[in-house]
Design a protein around this motif. Structure first.
Motif, short mmCIF file in Angstrom:
data_model
loop_
_atom_site.label_atom_id
_atom_site.label_comp_id
_atom_site.label_asym_id
_atom_site.label_seq_id
_atom_site.Cartn_x
_atom_site.Cartn_y
_atom_site.Cartn_z
N UNK A 176 0.80 -1.33 0.01
CA UNK A 176 -0.07 -0.05 0.03
C UNK A 176 1.05 1.13 -0.04
N UNK A 177 0.51 2.18 -0.68
CA UNK A 177 1.10 3.48 -0.50
C UNK A 177 0.36 4.70 -0.13
N UNK A 178 1.08 5.70 0.47
CA UNK A 178 0.61 6.81 1.05
C UNK A 178 1.31 8.06 0.83
N UNK A 179 1.02 9.01 1.01
CA UNK A 179 1.71 10.43 1.08
C UNK A 179 2.88 10.27 2.11
N UNK A 180 4.11 10.83 1.87
CA UNK A 180 5.17 10.91 2.77
C UNK A 180 5.19 12.00 3.76
N UNK A 181 5.57 11.40 4.98
CA UNK A 181 6.03 12.45 6.02
C UNK A 181 6.83 11.93 6.96
N UNK A 182 7.77 12.38 7.66
CA UNK A 182 8.59 12.14 8.66
C UNK A 182 8.15 11.26 9.69
N UNK A 183 6.96 11.68 10.04
CA UNK A 183 6.38 10.92 11.09
C UNK A 183 5.90 9.30 10.79
N UNK A 184 5.18 9.45 9.54
CA UNK A 184 4.70 8.11 8.91
C UNK A 184 5.93 7.14 8.85
N UNK A 185 7.14 7.79 8.37
CA UNK A 185 8.33 6.91 8.09
C UNK A 185 8.79 6.38 9.61
N UNK A 186 8.55 7.36 10.82
CA UNK A 186 9.13 6.69 11.80
C UNK A 186 8.11 5.78 12.34
N UNK A 187 6.89 5.85 12.04
CA UNK A 187 5.89 4.70 12.24
C UNK A 187 5.96 3.46 11.80
N UNK A 188 6.41 3.53 10.28
CA UNK A 188 6.66 2.35 9.61
C UNK A 188 8.14 1.79 9.95
N UNK A 189 9.06 2.31 10.39
CA UNK A 189 10.29 1.86 11.01
C UNK A 189 10.08 0.77 12.29
N UNK A 190 9.15 1.43 13.17
CA UNK A 190 8.68 0.46 14.18
C UNK A 190 7.68 -0.42 13.90
N UNK B 1 10.15 13.54 -5.50
CA UNK B 1 9.63 14.85 -5.67
C UNK B 1 8.23 15.15 -5.24
N UNK B 2 7.51 13.99 -5.05
CA UNK B 2 6.03 14.24 -4.56
C UNK B 2 5.93 13.52 -3.28
N UNK B 3 6.82 12.69 -2.96
CA UNK B 3 6.82 11.81 -1.58
C UNK B 3 5.77 10.83 -1.42
N UNK B 4 6.18 9.61 -1.64
CA UNK B 4 5.21 8.51 -1.47
C UNK B 4 6.05 7.55 -0.59
N UNK B 5 5.22 6.99 0.38
CA UNK B 5 5.64 5.85 1.12
C UNK B 5 4.98 4.66 0.83
N UNK B 6 5.81 3.67 0.69
CA UNK B 6 5.32 2.07 0.14
C UNK B 6 5.24 1.19 1.34
N UNK B 7 4.63 0.70 1.96
CA UNK B 7 4.57 -0.38 2.83
C UNK B 7 4.02 -1.66 2.33
N UNK B 8 5.20 -2.71 2.52
CA UNK B 8 4.87 -4.11 1.84
C UNK B 8 4.51 -4.75 3.13
N UNK B 9 3.38 -5.27 3.06
CA UNK B 9 2.53 -6.06 4.15
C UNK B 9 2.91 -7.53 4.48
N UNK B 10 2.89 -7.94 5.37
CA UNK B 10 3.27 -9.27 5.94
C UNK B 10 2.24 -9.86 6.13
N UNK B 11 2.30 -11.38 5.77
CA UNK B 11 1.08 -12.44 5.91
C UNK B 11 1.55 -13.49 6.46
#
Length: 130
Positions: free
Chosen positions: A24-38, A54-64
């Motif tokens: 899943x992808x979402x707009x990028x922010x520093x706080x979201x990156x820190x939550x993703x790290x955790x 350029x536009x900033x996108x954070x992509x998370x790869x889910x675990x199953x």
């Protein structure tokens, strides 16, 4: 403009998990990156990547797990813009008797409930994951 970007992030994760999406992808922010790290360190997501600088996108790869069940059984926003939830170090809740994790924003950065208790820091409870 979005009023609560963290709630949007959690909804995207929850919806992608229920739909059995790989990422899943979402707009990028520093706080979201820190939550993703955790989330990655705690084993709730497989990985994350920052795309499109350029536009900033954070992509998370889910675990199953087995039977293609999401590693995240539940994810809930605790503190909201209309009702901030601050706790002291001695009042940090245990999520599902220690099986889940609370993510806090403290004066030393974003951290889990366990590390905040060890550092004796309180802060704003951003979300709960189990």
């Amino acid at each position: 403009m979005m009023s609560d970007p963290i709630a949007d992030m959690l909804s995207r994760i929850r919806n992608a998990g229920q739909a059995k999406h790989e990422r899943t992808s979402m707009p990028l922010s520093k706080l979201k990156v820190e939550v993703a790290k955790i989330l990655k360190a705690e084993g709730y997501i497989a990985d994350y990547r920052i795309e499109d600088e350029a536009f900033g996108s954070l992509v998370l790869f889910l675990r199953y797990g087995r039977n293609h069940e999401s590693a995240i059984a539940g994810i809930k926003r605790a503190s909201r813009p209309g009702r901030r939830l601050y706790v002291g170090a001695h009042k940090i809740p245990r999520i599902h008797n220690g099986l889940g994790v609370a993510i806090l924003s403290t004066s030393k950065g974003v951290m889990t409930d366990r590390s905040a208790r060890e550092a004796r820091l309180g802060g704003e409870i951003l979300c709960e994951v189990w």
